[in-house]
Enzyme design. Structure first.
Site, mmCIF file in Angstrom:
data_model
loop_
_atom_site.group_PDB
_atom_site.id
_atom_site.type_symbol
_atom_site.label_atom_id
_atom_site.label_comp_id
_atom_site.label_asym_id
_atom_site.label_seq_id
_atom_site.Cartn_x
_atom_site.Cartn_y
_atom_site.Cartn_z
ATOM 1 N N HIS A 146 -6.171 -0.838 -0.173
ATOM 2 C CA HIS A 146 -6.071 -0.618 -1.608
ATOM 3 C C HIS A 146 -6.272 0.845 -1.975
ATOM 4 C CE1 HIS A 146 -10.571 -1.358 -1.684
ATOM 5 N NE2 HIS A 146 -10.513 -0.451 -2.638
ATOM 6 N N ASP A 199 -8.162 -5.215 4.799
ATOM 7 C CA ASP A 199 -8.032 -4.136 3.816
ATOM 8 C C ASP A 199 -8.163 -2.764 4.488
ATOM 9 O OD1 ASP A 199 -7.892 -2.652 1.523
ATOM 10 O OD2 ASP A 199 -9.345 -3.832 0.408
ATOM 11 N N SER A 231 -15.065 2.475 -1.451
ATOM 12 C CA SER A 231 -13.942 1.811 -0.793
ATOM 13 C C SER A 231 -13.422 2.689 0.340
ATOM 14 C CB SER A 231 -12.821 1.552 -1.800
ATOM 15 O OG SER A 231 -13.193 0.579 -2.730
#
Length: 714
Positions: free
Chosen positions: A89, A228, A650
Site C-alpha cells: 500500500h 502487503d 507502514s
C-alpha cells in the site's frame, strides 16, 4: 473529606503512572535518547545487540538501513545494491502510475528480471537520515517577549526557518532536506538532515489479490492474510550520491543494509520496529479527545462513507475506473475506517475516564504548589473553554473540507487560478505536463455523481447562514435540486475536461474565461465560506497550544520518573516488544500468526477483496513452500506483536533480537484503534507480513532468483 479525595486522586494517578512504567512495550522512542531503563527493558525482552550497533550516525548500524519511503511511509534497505522493501500500500501510487488496462500491474503484479526492466517512478523519493542535532537552546533563546502563544510559535517558526537555511547553505549540495522539528509538545527541538534520493525504481510487486488481499473488509483486522509488500531500488550517480533520474545512474551502495532472518519466531520472541510514525496525541486532555471524536472523526466518517460508496460502485463495474481511482479510494478509506475504529475503541476502553483522573490529579498538584506551580494553574480550564467554542466551528469546517475535497472538481477549479496565459507562453510544456498529471486519474462522469451527494450532506450538516452563497443559487435556479445543478455545471464548465482546459489556457483571455466558469465560481464560493471560518478558529488555538505545552511540562515535573516519550511527528522512532496473541473478548483468543490455510478459507472467486490470481492460487494449493516453510511445515503469512506504531510506520522493518528483519509492519488491530491517543498494552497489536511469505512470492511466484541472491539471508 477533601484530604481523602486528594489521596484518592493522587493514588489513582500514581497507579496509572505505574502501570505505564510497567509496560515495556509502550513508547515510540527516539533512538538518540534511549535511556538505561530502555536498554535494560530491551535486554530483558531478549535483545542482544550492542546499542551502538543498533543506532549510530557515525558508523554503520541497523537504523541506517531504515528510510522514509515517499511522503508518508517507511522502508528498509536490504541489499548492497539499494534494494528497498516496503508495503504494497506504500508502493500503491507508484504501481498504479505504471499500470494500464493492457499492463495492469495493480491486478497482475510486476516482476523485473534485470536492472534494465526496473521502472523509474517520477516524483518518488527515498530519504536517509544523516544527522540529528539538539537545537533547543538556540531556538528558545531567540524568542523575545511573545505577546501570546501564537506569537511565541510564530517567532519559533522564523528561528527554525533561519536555522534550516543556514544548515542547507553549509551542505552546499542538492538533494538534502533540512528541518527543525518540535518534540515533547513544543518543549524541545531537533535539527534533522536527510539525504534525498529522487531516482527510485519499481522492482517487484505481488498481484493485488496478494498485496491487498481482504481489501476494506480486512483492513485494521486480525487475523490477516495480506502479503502487503513491494520492492523498489534506490539509484545514485556514479559518485554514489543522490541524483536526478538518468540512464547512467547506478544502484545505490548504502552505509548499511539489513540482514534477513528466515529462522521464524515463537510466542514471546523479541520484536523491534524502526520507522517514521506520523502523528500521535498521547498527552491531550479528555475534552480534546471529545473534540477529536465528535468534531473531526464523525464528519469524516459520514462524508467519506457517502463518497466511497459512489466510487466503489463505479470501480467494481469498470477496470479502467478501478485503476484510476484505486489509490485515491485506498487513501480515503484507510483513514475513514481508522476514524470509525478509534471512536469505538475510545469508548470501549474508557480512555476519557482515565484522562479525567489524570487531569484531576494534575489540577490538585498544580493548585497546591503555590508560586512554584503557578504557570500550570488554570491551564486545563482555559483549554476546555476554548474547545467548547472551537468544537462547533471545527465540526462545520470538517464537513465543508471533507465534502468539497470529495468533489474533485472544486479542487481542480481552484488549482487553475495559478495558471496564466503569460506563463503558458513562457513555460507551456511544464504547465501542460502538470495538467496532464492532475487529470490522468480523473473521471468527470463519476465526479458528477459525487458533487450533488457532497452538496446534500453539507446542506444537512452545516448552518444555513454559512452556506447561503451556494444554496441560494441552487434553490433559486434549480429548485434545490443538487443533481440538476451538478449536471448543468458539468455541461457548462471547462474545468472537468483536460482538453478544454489546455485549449482555453492558450487564449489571452484565459483569466476572464476562468472567472466566468461555473466550477471556478463554485470554488471561490467555497473559499469564501472556509476563509472566515478558519479565521474565527485561529484565536481559539492560542490557549490550546499554550495549554498543551505547559500540561506536558507540568506532568513531567509532577512525575519526573514517569517515562513520557515524545508524540510521533514523522521522525525516526523505535518501539520494542514481543510477539504475542491477544483476547479481545471473553471466550475469544487470537493466535499470534496466520498461514495459507486461512487464505484459502477466505478465498472467494470473483470477489473484489477475496479473490486470488490463479497463478498464485495454484501455488498455494500445491503447498510446496520449499525453504520458506516454517518448522511446522506451513507457510506463515502474518504475525502480530505488541509494538507501538501508527500511520507512517507502514513498511517499517520488524527486527529480531539480533537486528535481522523478519517482517514488515503494515497495520494495527481494530480493537485498539484508540492507540494514537492511548496505548492499550493488553489489546494493541502491530500486524506484520512474515518476511518468508515475501520471499516465497518473489522466489516461487515471481521466479525472480536474482533478488533472492542479493539478500543476506541468515
Amino acid at each position: 473529606m477533601k484530604q481523602l479525595l486528594r489521596k484518592g486522586l493522587l493514588f489513582a494517578a500514581a497507579s496509572l503512572a505505574l502501570s505505564i512504567q510497567m509496560k515495556a512495550d509502550k513508547g515510540m522512542w527516539l533512538l538518540n535518547e534511549l535511556t538505561k531503563e530502555n536498554i535494560a527493558q530491551m535486554k530483558g525482552l531478549g535483545f542482544r545487540l550492542p546499542i551502538d550497533s543498533l543506532y549510530s550516525l557515525d558508523k554503520p548500524s541497523v537504523a541506517n538501513s531504515v528510510v522514509i519511503f515517499g511522503r508518508g511511509c517507511t522502508g528498509v534497505t536490504v541489499s548492497g545494491k539499494g534494494l528497498v522493501f516496503t508495503n504494497h500500500h506504500c508502493g500503491f501510487d507508484a504501481i498504479q502510475s505504471q499500470s494500464s488496462v493492457d499492463h495492469d500491474y495493480l491486478r497482475d503484479g510486476f516482476v523485473s528480471q534485470s536492472f534494465q526492466e526496473e521502472l523509474p517512478i517520477e516524483g518518488l523519493t527515498v530519504s536517509y537520515l544523516s544527522s540529528i542535532t539538539d537545537v533547543t537552546k538556540q531556538v528558545l533563546s531567540g524568542v523575545k517577549k511573545p505577546k501570546d502563544e501564537l506569537d511565541r510559535l510564530s517567532q519559533i517558526q522564523k528561528i527554525c526557518q533561519q536555522i534550516e537555511v543556514t544548515e542547507l547553505r553549509r551542505h552546499k549540495g542538492d538533494h538534502k532536506r533540512v528541518e527543525v522539528r518540535p518534540y515533547y509538545s513544543n518543549n524541545k527541538y531537533y535539527l534533522l538532515t536527510y539525504d534525498v534520493f529522487p531516482d527510485v525504481r519499481l522492482v517487484f510487486a505481488p498481484p493485488g489479490s496478494v498485496g491487498k488481499f481482504g481489501g476494506d473488509t480486512d483492513n485494521w483486522m486480525w487475523p490477516r492474510h495480506t502479503g502487503d509488500f513491494s520492492v523498489f531500488r534506490v539509484y545514485a550517480g556514479k559518485d554514489n550520491q543522490p541524483a536526478e533520474y538518468s540512464k547512467e545512474n547506478v544502484p545505490f551502495q548504502p552505509k548499511y543494509f539489513a540482514t534477513i532472518s528466515t529462522e521464524g519466531y515463537e510466542k514471546g520472541d523479541f520484536a523491534m520496529t524502526i520507522g517514521f510514525p506520523g502523528s500521535t496525541s498521547r498527552y491531550i486532555p479528555s475534552f480534546a479527545i471529545e473534540n477529536r471524536m465528535k468534531d473531526q472523526n464523525e464528519p469524516r466518517i459520514e462524508v467519506r462513507g457517502i463518497k466511497q460508496a459512489i466510487w466503489s460502485k463505479a470501480m467494481n463495474a469498470d477496470q479502467a475506473t478501478r485503476i484510476k481511482y484505486a489509490s485515491k479510494y485506498a487513501r480515503s478509506s484507510n483513514y475513514w475506517k481508522n476514524s470509525i475504529g478509534m471512536n469505538k475503541a475510545l469508548v470501549k476502553l474508557d480512555v476519557l475516564g482515565q484522562k479525567r483522573v489524570e487531569e484531576a490529579a494534575f489540577e490538585m498538584w498544580a493548585n497546591e504548589g503555590g508560586k512554584r506551580t503557578k504557570q500550570y494553574q488554570g491551564i486545563l480550564s482555559e483549554m476546555e473553554a476554548a474547545y467548547k467554542i472551537l468544537g462547533g466551528l471545527q465540526r462545520e469546517a470538517m464537513y465543508l473540507n471533507e465534502a468539497f475535497n470529495g468533489a474533485e472538481i472544486i479542487a481542480l477549479a481552484y488549482g487553475l487560478k495559478d495558471v496564466t496565459y503569460k506563463d503558458m507562453q513562457s513555460n507551456g510544456e511544464k504547465i501542460r505536463s502538470g495538467i496532464e498529471d492532475v487529470y490522468k486519474d480523473y473521471i468527470p462522469t463519476l465526479d458528477e455523481e459525487v458533487l450533488p451527494a457532497m452538496l446534500d450532506v453539507v446542506r444537512l450538516r452545516v448552518s444555513r447562514d454559512r452556506i447561503a452563497p451556494i444554496f441560494d443559487l441552487i434553490d433559486k435556479e434549480y429548485g434545490g435540486d443538487t443533481k440538476a445543478y451538478a449536471k448543468d455545471l458539468f455541461v457548462k464548465s471547462i474545468v472537468p475536461y483536460k482538453e478544454k482546459v489546455l485549449a482555453a489556457a492558450q487564449r489571452p483571455d484565459f483569466a476572464e474565461v476562468l472567472a466566468n466558469d461555473p466550477a471556478y465560481k463554485l470554488s471561490q464560493l467555497v473559499r469564501g465560506i472556509l476563509s472566515p471560518l478558519q479565521l474565527a478558529m485561529k484565536p481559539l488555538t492560542e490557549p490550546i497550544q499554550r495549554g498543551n505545552r505547559l500540561y506536558f511540562a507540568g506532568r513531567k515535573e509532577m512525575n519526573p520518573s514517569q517515562p513520557m516519550p515524545s508524540d510521533a511527528n514523522s521522525t525516526m522512532r523505535m518501539s520494542y516488544g514481543s510477539i504475542k496473541g491477544y483476547s479481545p473478548a471473553d471466550a475469544v483468543t487470537y493466535d499470534y500468526f496466520t498461514t495459507t490455510r486461512g487464505l484459502l478459507e477466505k478465498y472467494t472467486p470473483g470477489s473484489p477483496e477475496f479473490d486470488i490470481l490463479p497463478s498464485f492460487l495454484d501455488l498455494v494449493r500445491e503447498g510446496s513452500w520449499g525453504r520458506w516453510a516454517d518448522k511446522d511445515g506451513k507457510l506463515h503469512i502474518a504475525f502480530i506483536s505488541n509494538n507501538d506504531i501508527t500511520g507512517g510506520n507502514s513498511g517499517s522493518p520488524v527486527f529480531d533480537k539480533n537486528g535481522r528483519v523478519f517482517g514488515l509492519a503494515f497495520d494495527g488491530n481494530w480493537e485498539a484503534m484508540s492507540g494514537d491517543i492511548e496505548f492499550e498494552h493488553q489489546l494493541q497489536r502491530t500486524i506484520v507480513v512474515d518476511i518468508r511469505y515475501v520471499l516465497f512470492a518473489i522466489d516461487v511466484w515471481g521466479r525472480c532468483p536474482r533478488l533472492i541472491e542479493e539478500l543476506s539471508l541468515r
